[in-house]
Write a protein that holds these residues in place. Sequence first.
Motif, PDB file in Angstrom:
ATOM      1  N   SER A 132      21.562  -9.449  75.588  1.00 20.17           N
ATOM      2  CA  SER A 132      21.430 -10.696  75.644  1.00 20.17           C
ATOM      3  C   SER A 132      23.086 -11.212  75.480  1.00 20.17           C
ATOM      4  N   HIS A 133      23.882 -10.159  74.841  1.00 18.14           N
ATOM      5  CA  HIS A 133      25.129 -10.623  74.952  1.00 18.14           C
ATOM      6  C   HIS A 133      26.016 -10.508  76.190  1.00 18.14           C
ATOM      7  N   PHE A 134      25.727  -9.536  76.930  1.00 19.50           N
ATOM      8  CA  PHE A 134      26.381  -9.573  78.487  1.00 19.50           C
ATOM      9  C   PHE A 134      25.716 -10.700  79.184  1.00 19.50           C
ATOM     10  N   GLU A 135      24.542 -11.042  78.944  1.00 17.03           N
ATOM     11  CA  GLU A 135      24.084 -12.178  79.764  1.00 17.03           C
ATOM     12  C   GLU A 135      24.724 -13.593  79.418  1.00 17.03           C
ATOM     13  N   ALA A 136      25.085 -13.655  78.263  1.00 18.14           N
ATOM     14  CA  ALA A 136      25.666 -14.899  77.417  1.00 18.14           C
ATOM     15  C   ALA A 136      27.274 -14.871  78.259  1.00 18.14           C
ATOM     16  N   ALA A 137      27.722 -13.662  78.306  1.00 16.25           N
ATOM     17  CA  ALA A 137      29.370 -13.606  78.722  1.00 16.25           C
ATOM     18  C   ALA A 137      29.348 -13.367  80.376  1.00 16.25           C
ATOM     19  N   PHE A 138      28.425 -13.064  81.107  1.00  8.65           N
ATOM     20  CA  PHE A 138      28.488 -12.723  82.523  1.00  8.65           C
ATOM     21  C   PHE A 138      27.659 -13.449  83.184  1.00  8.65           C
ATOM     22  N   LEU A 331      29.319  -4.844  65.426  1.00  8.33           N
ATOM     23  CA  LEU A 331      29.739  -5.979  65.889  1.00  8.33           C
ATOM     24  C   LEU A 331      29.824  -7.040  64.667  1.00  8.33           C
ATOM     25  N   GLU A 332      29.133  -7.134  63.513  1.00  4.94           N
ATOM     26  CA  GLU A 332      29.130  -8.182  62.477  1.00  4.94           C
ATOM     27  C   GLU A 332      30.359  -7.950  61.821  1.00  4.94           C
ATOM     28  N   ARG A 333      30.825  -6.463  61.668  1.00  7.43           N
ATOM     29  CA  ARG A 333      31.807  -6.148  60.680  1.00  7.43           C
ATOM     30  C   ARG A 333      33.301  -6.434  61.555  1.00  7.43           C
ATOM     31  N   ARG A 334      33.257  -6.204  62.594  1.00  7.22           N
ATOM     32  CA  ARG A 334      34.291  -6.763  63.576  1.00  7.22           C
ATOM     33  C   ARG A 334      34.450  -8.375  63.579  1.00  7.22           C
ATOM     34  N   LEU A 335      33.445  -9.031  63.686  1.00  2.00           N
ATOM     35  CA  LEU A 335      33.550 -10.423  63.704  1.00  2.00           C
ATOM     36  C   LEU A 335      34.278 -11.010  62.172  1.00  2.00           C
ATOM     37  N   LYS A 336      33.956 -10.532  61.292  1.00  4.39           N
ATOM     38  CA  LYS A 336      34.319 -10.760  60.101  1.00  4.39           C
ATOM     39  C   LYS A 336      35.647 -10.372  60.041  1.00  4.39           C
ATOM     40  N   GLU A 337      36.276  -9.123  60.333  1.00  5.42           N
ATOM     41  CA  GLU A 337      37.534  -8.744  60.396  1.00  5.42           C
ATOM     42  C   GLU A 337      38.598  -9.717  61.141  1.00  5.42           C
ATOM     43  N   GLN A 338      37.952 -10.305  62.221  1.00 10.06           N
ATOM     44  CA  GLN A 338      38.693 -11.300  63.302  1.00 10.06           C
ATOM     45  C   GLN A 338      38.851 -12.554  62.545  1.00 10.06           C
ATOM     46  N   ARG A 339      38.070 -12.968  61.877  1.00 14.28           N
ATOM     47  CA  ARG A 339      38.023 -14.332  61.260  1.00 14.28           C
ATOM     48  C   ARG A 339      39.139 -14.288  60.135  1.00 14.28           C
ATOM     49  N   THR A 359      41.864  -9.447  72.702  1.00 12.07           N
ATOM     50  CA  THR A 359      40.785  -8.403  72.354  1.00 12.07           C
ATOM     51  C   THR A 359      40.703  -7.540  73.511  1.00 12.07           C
ATOM     52  N   CYS A 360      40.224  -6.210  73.437  1.00 13.48           N
ATOM     53  CA  CYS A 360      39.727  -5.351  74.443  1.00 13.48           C
ATOM     54  C   CYS A 360      38.281  -5.343  74.293  1.00 13.48           C
ATOM     55  N   SER A 361      37.728  -6.510  74.276  1.00  7.91           N
ATOM     56  CA  SER A 361      36.238  -6.924  74.268  1.00  7.91           C
ATOM     57  C   SER A 361      35.854  -7.878  75.382  1.00  7.91           C
ATOM     58  N   ALA A 362      34.375  -7.526  75.831  1.00  5.13           N
ATOM     59  CA  ALA A 362      33.854  -8.664  76.803  1.00  5.13           C
ATOM     60  C   ALA A 362      32.886  -9.785  76.335  1.00  5.13           C
ATOM     61  N   LEU A 363      32.650  -9.593  74.954  1.00  3.47           N
ATOM     62  CA  LEU A 363      31.703 -10.386  74.357  1.00  3.47           C
ATOM     63  C   LEU A 363      32.196 -11.718  73.821  1.00  3.47           C
ATOM     64  N   ARG A 364      31.441 -12.904  74.215  1.00  2.22           N
ATOM     65  CA  ARG A 364      32.013 -14.127  73.811  1.00  2.22           C
ATOM     66  C   ARG A 364      31.977 -14.252  72.186  1.00  2.22           C
ATOM     67  N   GLU A 365      31.229 -13.630  71.797  1.00  4.67           N
ATOM     68  CA  GLU A 365      31.231 -13.651  69.965  1.00  4.67           C
ATOM     69  C   GLU A 365      32.603 -13.496  69.564  1.00  4.67           C
ATOM     70  N   GLU A 366      33.398 -12.356  70.012  1.00  2.08           N
ATOM     71  CA  GLU A 366      34.519 -11.781  69.564  1.00  2.08           C
ATOM     72  C   GLU A 366      35.895 -12.741  70.300  1.00  2.08           C
ATOM     73  N   ASN A 367      35.480 -13.488  71.377  1.00  2.00           N
ATOM     74  CA  ASN A 367      36.574 -14.165  71.887  1.00  2.00           C
ATOM     75  C   ASN A 367      36.374 -15.643  72.020  1.00  2.00           C
ATOM     76  N   GLU A 368      35.897 -16.361  72.869  1.00  3.19           N
ATOM     77  CA  GLU A 368      35.898 -17.790  72.862  1.00  3.19           C
ATOM     78  C   GLU A 368      35.028 -18.245  71.906  1.00  3.19           C
ATOM     79  N   ASP A 369      34.076 -17.811  71.120  1.00  3.85           N
ATOM     80  CA  ASP A 369      33.535 -18.393  70.070  1.00  3.85           C
ATOM     81  C   ASP A 369      34.309 -18.171  68.774  1.00  3.85           C
TER      82      ASP A 369
END
Length: 429
Positions: A132-138, A331-339, A359-369
């Motif tokens: 679902s994450h890849f679908e959201a991104a691509f 993923l949840e830990r990384r999102l917290k660290e990024q915030r 980031t070196c990520s393709a996931l929207r959650e870590e980037n645009e979101d």
Amino acid sequence: MTPAAHISAAIEVLDDVAKRRRPAAEALKDWGIAHRFAGSKDRAAIASLVFDALRKRASAIYVMGADDPRAIMLGALREARGQGVEAIAAFCSAAGHAPAPLSGDERERLETASLNAAPDHVRGDYPEWLASHFEAAFGARAAEEGAALAARAPVDLRVNILKCSREQALEKLAHLSPASTPLSPIGLRIEAGQGRGPALTAETAYVKGLVEPQDEASQLAALLCAAGPGEQVLDLCAGGGGKALALAGQMHNRGQVYAYDADGRRLMPIHERLERAGARNIQVRAPRGKVDVLADLEARCDLVLIDAPCTGVGAWRRHPDAKWRLAPGALERRLKEQRELLAMAVRFVKPGGRLAYVTCSALREENEDQIAAFLAANPDFAARSAAEIAEGAGLPDLARFASPHGPGIRLSPATSGTDGFYVCVLAKR
């Protein structure tokens, strides 16, 4: 060792990786220690087989209808290396150290199994939980992007412009047949073959600091920060110093780069790299207990760079085993660290300064979101458009990689021929 024995050894290593859930590099190292008769070429061939199997793990399992190490290896010989069933059968003779002969079911699957009806995560060789994450991104290109992330990566080098030009570096490394990178004006590319890449640490050009290994996307991320001579720059997640060194080059050793990382151990490699590169305007700020080692930089920085800790999805070409160890909790830990890093960075950006989030990520959650949430909470910052970011760095062509999901620039193996990276530059009013 024979090619067939290499395959048997690779199956053994894959079994160790699966049972102990550890990085493939560790398992390969231990195998080499336990089998000292294997020469360096043998170990390189085995490692290549193991990493190819991990790149194509999902499609190999689908083809073979089984997920044991032998099945994964056999499927990968077909999917990653294009081997036909007869060639694979020839390896599996049970003679000497060769794998056991193919069963009737294995032969049939290798001959007839198709990925045409397979789900995107199988055709793209990424974990099902990320579908679902890849679908959201691509969107409809999810499988294509995943497959590109499962391919082998070339060896990219950044030319240290403090010491030489790209033309000079090309001449110094001519025996490795490098080419200029298509997007980075300071990059060289050495195409990867089936075996191990060149031993760069033994190259005079590396030892003298003329070049540094760095993927083209990482080079572009630093260039898009548009650090200028005389600026005050804070690299908030400096790690081993790759981006800090690139920024120092752009600044021609004028101004100051402050290299900080919350984990001082990650900063240790930077000292030797600074000396080799001839970078004189980098000041390392390692943590010192409860002392605020960045207090003097408050509201003083022209540029704050967050090279954010992330899932590393965009670097799977180089670390194919990492995608199978990645779990939702990570993923949840990384999102917290990024915030937390974005909130921390605000303190150091001066009025009119800028904050670069990478980031070196393709996931929207870590980037645009993350950027959308940051802008909602910080109205004194505004995101620069992709065209503004690209033109500000003198690389206007990069505007074609504008993110379709919000501000910033997205790079990926399928679109730009690089690792997957996200770059967004925010200006403080």
